[in-house]
Design a protein around this motif. Structure first.
Motif, short mmCIF file in Angstrom:
data_model
loop_
_atom_site.label_atom_id
_atom_site.label_comp_id
_atom_site.label_asym_id
_atom_site.label_seq_id
_atom_site.Cartn_x
_atom_site.Cartn_y
_atom_site.Cartn_z
N PRO A 171 0.31 -1.50 0.20
CA PRO A 171 -0.18 -0.35 -0.06
C PRO A 171 0.28 1.34 0.23
CG PRO A 171 0.07 -1.09 1.77
CD PRO A 171 0.99 -1.85 1.48
N ARG A 172 0.49 2.89 -0.87
CA ARG A 172 1.12 3.53 -0.67
C ARG A 172 0.47 4.35 0.29
NH1 ARG A 172 4.28 2.23 -5.72
NH2 ARG A 172 4.75 4.14 -6.57
N ASN A 173 -0.30 4.82 0.87
CA ASN A 173 -0.74 5.44 1.87
C ASN A 173 -1.96 4.74 3.16
OD1 ASN A 173 -3.36 5.24 0.77
ND2 ASN A 173 -3.38 7.11 -0.78
N LEU A 174 -1.75 5.69 4.10
CA LEU A 174 -2.81 4.48 5.07
C LEU A 174 -4.69 4.57 4.41
CD1 LEU A 174 -1.71 7.49 7.55
CD2 LEU A 174 -1.72 4.90 7.40
N ASP A 175 -4.60 5.05 3.51
CA ASP A 175 -6.29 4.50 3.21
C ASP A 175 -6.15 2.95 1.63
OD1 ASP A 175 -7.81 6.57 3.92
OD2 ASP A 175 -8.06 7.83 2.03
N GLN A 176 -4.89 3.56 1.41
CA GLN A 176 -4.59 1.70 0.88
C GLN A 176 -4.63 0.93 1.45
OE1 GLN A 176 -2.25 1.80 -2.41
NE2 GLN A 176 -3.35 3.60 -3.62
N ALA A 177 -3.76 0.92 3.22
CA ALA A 177 -3.15 0.30 4.46
C ALA A 177 -4.19 -0.44 4.67
CB ALA A 177 -2.11 0.96 5.41
N ARG A 178 -5.53 0.01 5.07
CA ARG A 178 -6.66 0.13 5.42
C ARG A 178 -7.39 -1.18 4.56
NH1 ARG A 178 -6.85 5.63 6.67
NH2 ARG A 178 -5.59 6.20 9.29
N VAL A 179 -7.47 -0.39 3.35
CA VAL A 179 -8.60 -1.44 2.49
C VAL A 179 -7.34 -2.72 2.40
CG1 VAL A 179 -8.35 -2.04 0.14
CG2 VAL A 179 -9.16 0.43 0.73
N PHE A 180 -6.53 -3.01 2.90
CA PHE A 180 -5.35 -4.21 2.38
C PHE A 180 -5.40 -5.19 3.97
CE2 PHE A 180 -1.24 -5.98 2.08
CZ PHE A 180 -1.48 -7.09 1.33
N ASP A 181 -5.93 -4.30 5.15
CA ASP A 181 -5.83 -5.07 6.62
C ASP A 181 -7.20 -5.95 5.75
OD1 ASP A 181 -3.52 -3.67 7.52
OD2 ASP A 181 -4.63 -2.17 8.77
N GLU A 182 -8.53 -5.33 5.47
CA GLU A 182 -9.65 -5.85 5.27
C GLU A 182 -10.07 -6.75 4.55
OE1 GLU A 182 -12.19 -1.83 5.05
OE2 GLU A 182 -11.38 -1.28 7.07
N GLY A 183 -8.83 -6.37 3.39
CA GLY A 183 -8.78 -7.22 2.31
C GLY A 183 -8.51 -8.83 2.88
N LEU A 184 -7.78 -8.84 3.22
CA LEU A 184 -6.93 -9.76 3.90
C LEU A 184 -7.94 -10.37 4.71
CD1 LEU A 184 -3.34 -8.69 4.82
CD2 LEU A 184 -3.76 -10.08 2.74
N ILE A 185 -8.44 -9.92 6.32
CA ILE A 185 -9.32 -10.17 7.11
C ILE A 185 -10.03 -11.48 6.14
CG2 ILE A 185 -10.98 -10.28 8.67
CD1 ILE A 185 -8.95 -7.66 9.17
N GLU A 186 -10.88 -10.16 4.94
CA GLU A 186 -12.06 -11.03 4.42
C GLU A 186 -12.08 -12.56 3.60
OE1 GLU A 186 -15.25 -9.74 2.63
OE2 GLU A 186 -15.51 -8.92 4.54
N ALA A 187 -10.74 -12.98 3.38
CA ALA A 187 -9.32 -13.21 2.63
C ALA A 187 -9.39 -14.50 3.03
CB ALA A 187 -8.62 -13.03 0.83
N GLY A 188 -9.05 -14.28 4.36
CA GLY A 188 -8.88 -14.84 5.53
C GLY A 188 -7.44 -15.17 4.95
N ARG A 189 -6.53 -14.42 5.21
CA ARG A 189 -5.15 -13.92 5.23
C ARG A 189 -4.88 -13.45 6.12
NH1 ARG A 189 -3.65 -16.58 -0.85
NH2 ARG A 189 -1.30 -17.12 0.52
N THR A 190 -3.20 -13.70 5.96
CA THR A 190 -1.90 -12.89 7.17
C THR A 190 -1.20 -11.93 6.37
OG1 THR A 190 -3.03 -14.59 8.64
CG2 THR A 190 -1.64 -12.74 9.58
N LEU A 191 -0.63 -10.51 6.55
CA LEU A 191 0.67 -10.62 6.12
C LEU A 191 1.99 -10.75 6.95
CD1 LEU A 191 1.41 -8.09 3.88
CD2 LEU A 191 1.49 -6.43 6.21
N THR A 192 2.62 -11.94 6.20
CA THR A 192 4.21 -11.95 7.32
C THR A 192 4.72 -10.79 7.64
OG1 THR A 192 3.97 -13.82 5.86
CG2 THR A 192 5.86 -13.70 6.81
N CYS A 193 4.68 -9.55 6.50
CA CYS A 193 5.72 -8.65 6.56
C CYS A 193 6.01 -7.45 5.65
CB CYS A 193 7.10 -8.85 7.55
SG CYS A 193 8.25 -8.69 6.63
N ALA A 194 5.91 -5.97 6.56
CA ALA A 194 5.78 -4.95 5.44
C ALA A 194 7.68 -4.97 5.57
CB ALA A 194 5.25 -3.88 5.94
N VAL A 195 7.78 -5.34 4.43
CA VAL A 195 9.46 -4.75 3.92
C VAL A 195 9.73 -3.18 3.46
CG1 VAL A 195 11.97 -5.78 3.31
CG2 VAL A 195 9.91 -7.19 3.68
N TYR A 196 10.36 -3.03 3.80
CA TYR A 196 10.77 -1.80 4.20
C TYR A 196 12.48 -1.33 3.97
CZ TYR A 196 11.85 3.32 5.09
OH TYR A 196 12.38 4.70 5.29
N LEU A 197 12.62 -1.33 2.60
CA LEU A 197 13.73 -0.90 2.06
C LEU A 197 14.67 0.63 1.59
CD1 LEU A 197 13.19 -2.43 -1.82
CD2 LEU A 197 14.39 -3.72 0.63
#
Ligand code: AP5
Length: 218
Positions: free
Chosen positions: A86-112
């Motif tokens: 995600p590129r901003n906080l709105d996208q990060a929230r959409v991602f959080d919710e989308g992952l929950i809906e799909a029954g998936r979990t983010l392993t980690c956010a790799v910051y380069l």
């Protein structure tokens, strides 16, 4: 395993994601490339997208939301790498919710993490194969033959948004919109920092060590 790559323009998100996809079977979900394909298609949506990309601004949330949620609903891939999302906080929230809906979990956010002074040098020397999308750098990672892809002989091109004026805007957008996303994942204890100011292979080794990945299919 689901990874999101975060970082400034030129931090190496695309370079690293492509390598890891090839070596470890990650599905590479690259919003920038997907948007550029749509922009080049000449569709009405593509014209709208091109307008944002060419200005160095983020494409509106509803476009990205549809892309990501459709993908999350349909995919069966075990290993997924989100590059440039995600590129901003709105996208990060959409991602959080989308992952929950799909029954998936983010392993980690790799910051380069990259020194800002290095960004321009990397971006203005970048060339991309118009056939396979392989990324080169005329200084640090040049092709064997000038402007020709080592892998398939495709022509190497400069991205339309890789010029000093557009890069300046992209960096401003990164600072104001994307940097807060780092805190979002720090708060979830999912932010992993990687020093991106090392040679490409060393950055890859650091990521592989961090993720503990071994061979496997997507
Ligand atoms: P996008 O395509 O995602 O661009 P970006 O985030 O600006 O990142 P870049 O692709 O420029 O850099 P990178 O980190 O991938 O670096 P790379 O590996 O190529 O987005 C473009 C536009 O699309 C946005 O501005 C926006 O309009 C839109 N967009 C995309 N996603 C969106 C979203 N989610 N929401 C809304 N809008 C969105 O490397 C760069 C260069 O450095 C290369 O030449 C490479 O060879 C070299 N290099 C890489 N690593 C190293 C190293 N370790 N040492 C030396 N050189 C290196």
């Amino acid at each position: 395993m689901i990874i999101a790559f975060l970082g400034s323009p030129g931090s190496g998100k695309g370079t690293q994601a492509k390598q890891l996809a090839e070596r470890f079977g990650f599905h590479h979900f690259d919003t920038g490339s997907m948007l550029r394909v749509e922009a080049a298609s000449g569709s009405a949506l593509g014209e709208r997208i091109a307008h944002y990309i060419n200005a160095g601004n983020l494409v509106p949330l509803e476009v990205i939301k549809e892309l990501v949620l459709k993908f999350l609903t349909a995919t069966r891939a075990e290993r997924i790498m989100f590059d440039g999302f995600p590129r901003n906080l709105d996208q990060a929230r959409v991602f959080d919710e989308g992952l929950i809906e799909a029954g998936r979990t983010l392993t980690c956010a790799v910051y380069l993490q990259l020194d800002p002074e290095t960004i321009e040098d990397r971006i203005l020397n970048r060339r991309t194969c118009e056939v396979c999308g392989r990324i080169y750098n005329m200084k640090s990672n040049p092709p064997r033959q000038d402007e020709v892809c080592d892998r398939d002989g495709g022509k190497l091109t400069l991205r339309a948004d890789d010029n000093p004026e557009k890069l300046k805007r992209r960096i401003e957008v990164y600072m104001s919109e994307t940097v807060p996303v780092l805190e979002h994942y720090r708060g979830q204890d999912k932010l992993c920092l990687i020093d991106a100011d090392q040679p490409i292979d060393e950055v890859t080794s650091s990521i592989v060590g961090l993720l503990g990945v071994t061979d496997g299919a997507a």
